[in-house]
Design a protein around this motif. Structure first.
Motif, PDB file in Angstrom:
ATOM      1  N   ARG A 142      46.291 -28.743 -29.143  1.00  0.00           N
ATOM      2  CA  ARG A 142      46.306 -29.626 -30.351  1.00  0.00           C
ATOM      3  C   ARG A 142      45.128 -30.160 -30.944  1.00  0.00           C
ATOM      4  NH1 ARG A 142      49.111 -34.526 -28.711  1.00  0.00           N
ATOM      5  NH2 ARG A 142      47.475 -35.941 -30.232  1.00  0.00           N
ATOM      6  N   ASP A 143      44.404 -28.972 -30.860  1.00  0.00           N
ATOM      7  CA  ASP A 143      43.682 -28.884 -31.473  1.00  0.00           C
ATOM      8  C   ASP A 143      43.017 -27.542 -32.490  1.00  0.00           C
ATOM      9  OD1 ASP A 143      40.450 -29.894 -31.782  1.00  0.00           O
ATOM     10  OD2 ASP A 143      39.880 -27.437 -31.056  1.00  0.00           O
ATOM     11  N   GLY A 144      43.649 -26.443 -31.140  1.00  0.00           N
ATOM     12  CA  GLY A 144      43.509 -25.424 -32.507  1.00  0.00           C
ATOM     13  C   GLY A 144      44.814 -25.208 -33.236  1.00  0.00           C
ATOM     14  N   TYR A 145      46.220 -25.613 -33.093  1.00  0.00           N
ATOM     15  CA  TYR A 145      46.941 -25.918 -34.346  1.00  0.00           C
ATOM     16  C   TYR A 145      46.412 -26.095 -35.968  1.00  0.00           C
ATOM     17  CZ  TYR A 145      50.899 -27.057 -37.435  1.00  0.00           C
ATOM     18  OH  TYR A 145      52.235 -27.175 -37.719  1.00  0.00           O
ATOM     19  N   GLY A 146      45.922 -27.148 -36.145  1.00  0.00           N
ATOM     20  CA  GLY A 146      45.095 -27.625 -37.256  1.00  0.00           C
ATOM     21  C   GLY A 146      44.211 -26.326 -38.160  1.00  0.00           C
ATOM     22  N   ARG A 147      43.367 -26.222 -36.695  1.00  0.00           N
ATOM     23  CA  ARG A 147      42.000 -25.098 -37.538  1.00  0.00           C
ATOM     24  C   ARG A 147      42.274 -23.839 -37.586  1.00  0.00           C
ATOM     25  NH1 ARG A 147      37.392 -27.397 -35.701  1.00  0.00           N
ATOM     26  NH2 ARG A 147      37.529 -29.253 -34.117  1.00  0.00           N
ATOM     27  N   ASN A 148      43.603 -23.221 -37.084  1.00  0.00           N
ATOM     28  CA  ASN A 148      44.573 -22.283 -36.939  1.00  0.00           C
ATOM     29  C   ASN A 148      45.184 -22.278 -38.188  1.00  0.00           C
ATOM     30  OD1 ASN A 148      44.468 -19.802 -35.046  1.00  0.00           O
ATOM     31  ND2 ASN A 148      44.442 -21.488 -33.711  1.00  0.00           N
ATOM     32  N   LYS A 149      45.537 -22.839 -38.418  1.00  0.00           N
ATOM     33  CA  LYS A 149      46.542 -23.590 -40.140  1.00  0.00           C
ATOM     34  C   LYS A 149      44.745 -23.440 -41.382  1.00  0.00           C
ATOM     35  CE  LYS A 149      50.717 -24.024 -39.464  1.00  0.00           C
ATOM     36  NZ  LYS A 149      51.948 -23.499 -40.321  1.00  0.00           N
ATOM     37  N   VAL A 150      43.851 -24.111 -40.927  1.00  0.00           N
ATOM     38  CA  VAL A 150      43.155 -23.669 -41.920  1.00  0.00           C
ATOM     39  C   VAL A 150      42.776 -22.149 -42.246  1.00  0.00           C
ATOM     40  CG1 VAL A 150      40.622 -24.854 -42.037  1.00  0.00           C
ATOM     41  CG2 VAL A 150      42.588 -26.174 -41.403  1.00  0.00           C
ATOM     42  N   ALA A 151      42.480 -21.785 -41.396  1.00  0.00           N
ATOM     43  CA  ALA A 151      41.936 -20.265 -40.919  1.00  0.00           C
ATOM     44  C   ALA A 151      43.082 -19.369 -42.360  1.00  0.00           C
ATOM     45  CB  ALA A 151      42.082 -19.644 -39.455  1.00  0.00           C
ATOM     46  N   ALA A 152      44.670 -19.654 -41.559  1.00  0.00           N
ATOM     47  CA  ALA A 152      45.545 -19.029 -42.160  1.00  0.00           C
ATOM     48  C   ALA A 152      45.365 -19.384 -43.956  1.00  0.00           C
ATOM     49  CB  ALA A 152      47.007 -19.432 -41.367  1.00  0.00           C
ATOM     50  N   GLU A 153      45.018 -20.466 -44.316  1.00  0.00           N
ATOM     51  CA  GLU A 153      44.698 -21.060 -45.574  1.00  0.00           C
ATOM     52  C   GLU A 153      44.454 -20.592 -46.213  1.00  0.00           C
ATOM     53  OE1 GLU A 153      46.581 -25.838 -45.030  1.00  0.00           O
ATOM     54  OE2 GLU A 153      44.495 -25.351 -46.096  1.00  0.00           O
ATOM     55  N   ARG A 154      43.148 -19.998 -46.271  1.00  0.00           N
ATOM     56  CA  ARG A 154      41.457 -19.537 -46.776  1.00  0.00           C
ATOM     57  C   ARG A 154      41.944 -18.426 -46.596  1.00  0.00           C
ATOM     58  NH1 ARG A 154      36.234 -22.400 -43.817  1.00  0.00           N
ATOM     59  NH2 ARG A 154      36.931 -25.008 -44.498  1.00  0.00           N
ATOM     60  N   VAL A 155      42.658 -17.608 -46.177  1.00  0.00           N
ATOM     61  CA  VAL A 155      43.025 -16.168 -46.214  1.00  0.00           C
ATOM     62  C   VAL A 155      44.082 -16.053 -47.405  1.00  0.00           C
ATOM     63  CG1 VAL A 155      44.409 -14.775 -45.390  1.00  0.00           C
ATOM     64  CG2 VAL A 155      42.670 -15.287 -43.446  1.00  0.00           C
ATOM     65  N   LEU A 156      44.756 -16.828 -47.442  1.00  0.00           N
ATOM     66  CA  LEU A 156      45.549 -17.029 -48.483  1.00  0.00           C
ATOM     67  C   LEU A 156      45.457 -17.495 -50.366  1.00  0.00           C
ATOM     68  CD1 LEU A 156      48.900 -18.061 -46.865  1.00  0.00           C
ATOM     69  CD2 LEU A 156      48.693 -15.728 -47.561  1.00  0.00           C
TER      70      LEU A 156
END
Length: 334
Positions: A142-156
């Motif tokens: 529940r906590d890791g889903y959004g945080r990892n999405k943010v990281a993926a967004e930033r890379v792109l």
């Protein structure tokens, strides 16, 4: 004829995007692990399937090496997923990465998966603060889903290439792995004559039809750019209104009981304060919805009900979703 590649094209969003593009005249290839998951409608529309593991470097190179006018990544969950696309972005005319409103935080740092619900104070815009990124790839929590999405967004978004990040809300449509509508469909199938709503039935959480994600994907394909775009339905029904739509579609009648507290009567849209996404940025680039929740939900209700009580998701949903004993005990105390 413009061409598009949809990574994860056999999932709910991927198949909707592929079908929309194919019907609009695009040459479309979808990837996935199992051809049995390709709906007949895609094949009939001329969509081609390529068996490919999204996280296999050789397989990804085989799919993306020749480039494309549009790339849709429906299964980008981590920074590593995003980095794997970087070598191919120079050959992509426009890209869309499917993300989520789970990245947003309110002024107190609360997000949709927090123990305490966030309060955004109004429609959530794309410049709302987000979670701090997680670079560990542990997105299945529940906590890791959004945080990892943010990281993926930033890379792109920092790649310098035309990548549109599409932040969806509660996605619905025919073919969902665990359709949220099951909460009320199950009660119809069980012949429940009373339905309970926690928080006096005030809860709502902006739904997003897969067909509306597809409409925005098409707009992104026609208007490349680097940006973040919210995507959701034009209407924001409460859970109570959704229950009514389901009961009406299935010809069922029940008494509605409003529960002042947070239980019993919880349901998938029981979010208080409710959450609405601001859609003006998407509309500004030409997004026009395929329809509202009430316009599009009928086939989903029919498909979910057709599975009956032996639906493939029934066992997974039952423990958290069906507590008739608690409901009956509350009704007995009224």
């Amino acid at each position: 004829m413009p061409n598009a590649i949809v990574l994860g094209g056999t999932g709910l969003i991927g198949r909707a995007a592929a079908l929309r593009l194919a019907r609009a005249g695009w040459d479309v290839v979808v990837t996935g692990r199992d051809p049995r998951h390709v709906p007949a409608a895609l094949t009939e529309a001329g969509v081609r399937f390529v068996a490919s593991d999204r996280r296999d470097p050789a397989a990804l190179a085989a799919v993306l090496g020749a480039g494309a006018d549009l790339l849709v990544d429906a299964c980008c969950f981590t920074a590593d997923d995003a980095r794997s696309l970087l070598p191919y972005l120079p050959g992509i005319g426009s890209a869309a990465m499917i993300s989520s409103k789970a990245v947003y935080v309110d002024a107190q740092g609360r997000h949709i998966n927090s123990p305490e619900r966030p309060d955004f104070g109004g429609p959530v815009r794309e410049d709302t603060a987000t979670l701090e990124p997680a670079w560990d790839g542990r997105y299945r929590s529940r906590d890791g889903y959004g945080r990892n999405k943010v990281a993926a967004e930033r890379v792109l978004l920092e790649s310098g290439h035309p990548v549109s990040v599409l932040r969806a809300s509660k996605v619905h449509g025919v073919g969902a792995t665990l359709p949220r509508e099951w909460h009320f469909v199950r009660r119809v199938l069980d012949g429940r004559r009373v339905v309970l709503f926690a928080h006096d039935g005030r809860g709502f959480d902006h739904p997003t039809a897969a067909a509306n994600v597809a409409a925005l994907v098409e707009a992104v394909g026609e208007r490349p750019g680097s940006r973040v775009l919210n995507i959701a339905d034009p209407d924001v029904p409460t859970g109570r209104e959704i229950a009514r739509a389901i009961a009406a579609r299935l010809g069922h009648a029940w008494e509605e009981v409003l529960v002042p507290g947070d239980e019993p009567g919880r349901h998938p849209w029981d979010v208080v304060p409710g959450i609405t996404l601001d859609l003006r940025a998407a509309e500004a680039i030409g997004y026009r919805p395929a329809g509202g929740y009430h316009d599009l939900i009928g086939p989903t209700i029919d498909a979910v009900a057709a599975h009956g009580l032996d639906a493939p998701w029934a066992a997974e949903a039952e423990d958290a979703d069906v507590d008739y004993a608690a409901e009956d005990a509350y009704l007995a105390r009224r």
